[in-house]
Design an enzyme around this catalytic site. Structure first.
Site, PDB file in Angstrom:
ATOM      1  N   ASP A   1       0.857  -1.180   0.000  1.00 51.53           N
ATOM      2  CA  ASP A   1       0.000   0.000   0.000  1.00 51.53           C
ATOM      3  C   ASP A   1       0.903   1.244   0.000  1.00 51.53           C
ATOM      4  O   ASP A   1       1.918   1.275   0.697  1.00 51.53           O
ATOM      5  CB  ASP A   1      -0.908  -0.001   1.235  1.00 51.53           C
ATOM      6  CG  ASP A   1      -1.971   1.085   1.131  1.00 51.53           C
ATOM      7  OD1 ASP A   1      -2.971   0.868   0.438  1.00 51.53           O
ATOM      8  OD2 ASP A   1      -1.776   2.151   1.758  1.00 51.53           O
ATOM      9  N   LEU A   2       0.541   2.238  -0.809  1.00 51.07           N
ATOM     10  CA  LEU A   2       1.323   3.475  -0.881  1.00 51.07           C
ATOM     11  C   LEU A   2       0.892   4.416   0.238  1.00 51.07           C
ATOM     12  O   LEU A   2      -0.284   4.799   0.336  1.00 51.07           O
ATOM     13  CB  LEU A   2       1.129   4.151  -2.241  1.00 51.07           C
ATOM     14  CG  LEU A   2       1.623   3.366  -3.467  1.00 51.07           C
ATOM     15  CD1 LEU A   2       1.427   4.179  -4.731  1.00 51.07           C
ATOM     16  CD2 LEU A   2       3.079   2.965  -3.309  1.00 51.07           C
TER      17      LEU A   2
ATOM     18  N   ASP B   1      -4.569   2.417  -4.585  1.00 59.72           N
ATOM     19  CA  ASP B   1      -3.115   2.361  -4.402  1.00 59.72           C
ATOM     20  C   ASP B   1      -2.705   1.055  -3.738  1.00 59.72           C
ATOM     21  O   ASP B   1      -1.676   0.981  -3.071  1.00 59.72           O
ATOM     22  CB  ASP B   1      -2.634   3.552  -3.568  1.00 59.72           C
ATOM     23  CG  ASP B   1      -3.276   3.592  -2.186  1.00 59.72           C
ATOM     24  OD1 ASP B   1      -4.329   2.958  -1.999  1.00 59.72           O
ATOM     25  OD2 ASP B   1      -2.718   4.250  -1.284  1.00 59.72           O
TER      26      ASP B   1
END
Length: 525
Positions: free
Chosen positions: A404-405, A447
């Site tokens: 996950d960003l 994301d």
């Protein structure tokens, strides 16, 4: 006038045209049986087409799976060869100890021998020959000269080894000393070894698989390897693999057996793996169905002549019930079958409904994310399921990384969604560069990303995850807000043995990483 009336009265009455009972009954039987025969024939044909499509789909999946297995094995051989090429004994020029080290290494891989050659192709070491014994003066494939020119690994085609006197494939890597290529360290692989690698994937009875090089020459085979290695594949298959990297066709094996064939080319080695399923899987059922229809027709005609009077009303109703579906079928509209006890009508409706569902399902499945070009969730799940099946048979482990960003929402808020899309694309490119060719990266949505690491254990997976965190946390072009990555790791079989368990464990680890401060790796174990 009276005479006229007499003539009219005396004229013979017109007799309506009559048919014999036999003729009428025969016509009734024909009228009742013929539509059922047509419907049954359509049902058999539809079933044949559907089964044929399924066989083609299974063969292409098998070809892709065997290609992945072969790539994984060759990647391991190349890694081991590079490690051996940098051993202290070889760098120091201690060829006696290196000869013994190479002989030991050959015992643990699919290779047959190691050969050390100089720039002129002369053999300095061959683990087939005791150290110090005379070696062949030449025999190294011409392609190995590229090792000295390109400083990169080279995989040759088939050639006859001077020491083994049998068809061999060679993989060579450069041996560096002071930024100069001084030797080529090569490993010989017999076609039988490659055939054994394919054999790790149990094939259904009668199926066959083969490995072809870039020219369509047979490198290995799961059956009769020694008989056909070095020969060209059958012309239709040889032409197809030269024109396309993946596809399917109907062809024959080298033994002359008709097969449904699918092939897939490896982006790593350039070889093509072809898998063939015997046509008898489909044609046997087709011929059996045709035979049953013929026998049933003869029996129906005989029985119909005897039961025509008693079944006339029922058969008439059945024929009338088939009229509307038959007209709809002829016009290409959806067929709605009324409740019926006629088996053929039910089979047609079932076949058409099944074909409609399959088409809708195929259209629904989009295998790749349009923004990043990575696999989407559906394809990623299919690949994990396939690797689960392989791992459960082989006992090998693999890992799933949930990514996950961090800070991505701030990018959209500050720079807009176009900038956010650019960040996702850049992240996908960095991700693809950070993993091996045999591994799989996917965008699950927003994301959220995931990576499938083939053959990875806990330690390997954590190293890759940390490398991903590092590369994904680097600044992004034209983005003023900080973006980093958090990664959760799940490993088969310790974290789970089914798809849902592995994905859930990876997600739990990911959320733990974000909760502990982000920009870090947390393993489920």
């Amino acid at each position: 006038m009276a005479d006229g009336q007499g003539i009219a009265a005396g004229a013979p009455a017109r007799t309506p045209r009559r048919y014999s009972m036999r003729t009428g009954l025969l016509a009734l039987v024909v009228a009742c049986i013929s539509p059922a025969l047509v419907v049954a024939s359509v049902a058999v044909y539809e079933s044949y087409v559907i089964q044929k499509e399924r066989i083609f789909r299974d063969t292409i999946f098998l070809a892709r799976n065997l290609t992945a297995i072969l790539d994984r094995e060759l990647t391991g051989v190349e890694a081991g060869l590079k490690m051996l090429a940098s051993s202290p004994d070889l760098v120091a020029g201690n060829l006696v100890d290196f000869h013994e080290r190479a002989r030991e290494a050959a015992r643990f891989q699919i290779v047959d021998n190691y050969v050390l050659t100089d720039r002129d192709g002369r053999q300095l070491i061959n683990t087939r020959v005791p150290f110090g014994n005379p070696l062949p003066a030449s025999g190294a494939p011409v392609e190995l000269a590229r090792v000295f020119q390109t400083r990169a690994p080279v995989l040759t085609g088939l050639f006859t080894g001077e020491a083994s006197h049998s068809p061999t494939i060679v993989l060579g890597v450069p041996v560096m000393r002071s930024d100069e290529v001084v030797y080529s360290l090569n490993v010989g692989i017999l076609p039988e070894r490659i055939g054994n690698v394919l054999g790790r994937r149990t094939l259904p009875a009668g199926w066959i698989a083969a490995v072809l090089d870039g020219s369509g020459t047979i490198v290995a085979r799961t059956r009769d390897t020694s008989k056909f290695v070095g020969q060209k594949a059958v012309p239709a298959l040889a032409r197809a693999v030269l024109q396309e990297s993946e596809g399917s066709l109907e062809t024959v094996t080298k033994e002359g057996t008709p097969v449904y064939t699918a092939f897939s080319r490896s982006s790593l080695s350039g070889w093509t793996v072809a898998a063939g399923a015997p046509m008898t899987l489909v044609t046997t059922d087709l011929y059996r169905s045709i035979a049953w229809i013929a026998l049933g027709t003869l029996f129906a005609f005989g029985l119909g002549l005897w039961l025509a009077l008693r079944l006339a009303n029922r058969l008439t109703a059945a024929v009338q019930g088939l009229v509307a579906p038959a007209l709809a079928l002829g016009k290409g509209r959806a067929v709605e079958l009324p409740g019926t006890r006629v088996k053929e009508v039910a089979e047609v409706g079932g076949a058409m409904q099944q074909a409609s569902r399959m088409l809708a399902h195929a259209q629904h499945l989009a295998h790749f994310d349009p923004l990043t070009g990575l696999c989407n969730r559906v394809l990623f799940s299919e690949l994990v399921l396939r690797e689960l099946a392989v791992a459960q048979r082989s006992g090998e482990s693999f890992a799933i990384l949930a990514i996950d960003l961090d800070g991505f929402k701030a990018v959209n808020d500050m720079h807009g969604h176009a900038a956010g899309d650019a960040v996702l694309q850049e992240a996908a490119e960095r991700m693809a560069e950070a993993i091996r060719v045999s591994d799989v990266a996917a965008r699950l949505g927003g994301d959220e990303f995931a990576v499938l690491l083939l053959g990875a254990n806990k330690e390997n997976a954590r190293l890759v995850a940390e490398a991903l965190v590092e590369c994904l946390s680097q600044p992004y072009p034209d983005i003023n807000t900080a973006v980093s990555a958090s990664v959760g790791v799940a490993v088969f079989p310790q974290s789970g043995v089914v798809l849902r368990q592995l994905l859930e464990r990876a997600d739990v680890a990911l959320y733990k990483a974000k909760g502990e401060g982000k920009r870090r790796v947390v393993s489920d174990l």
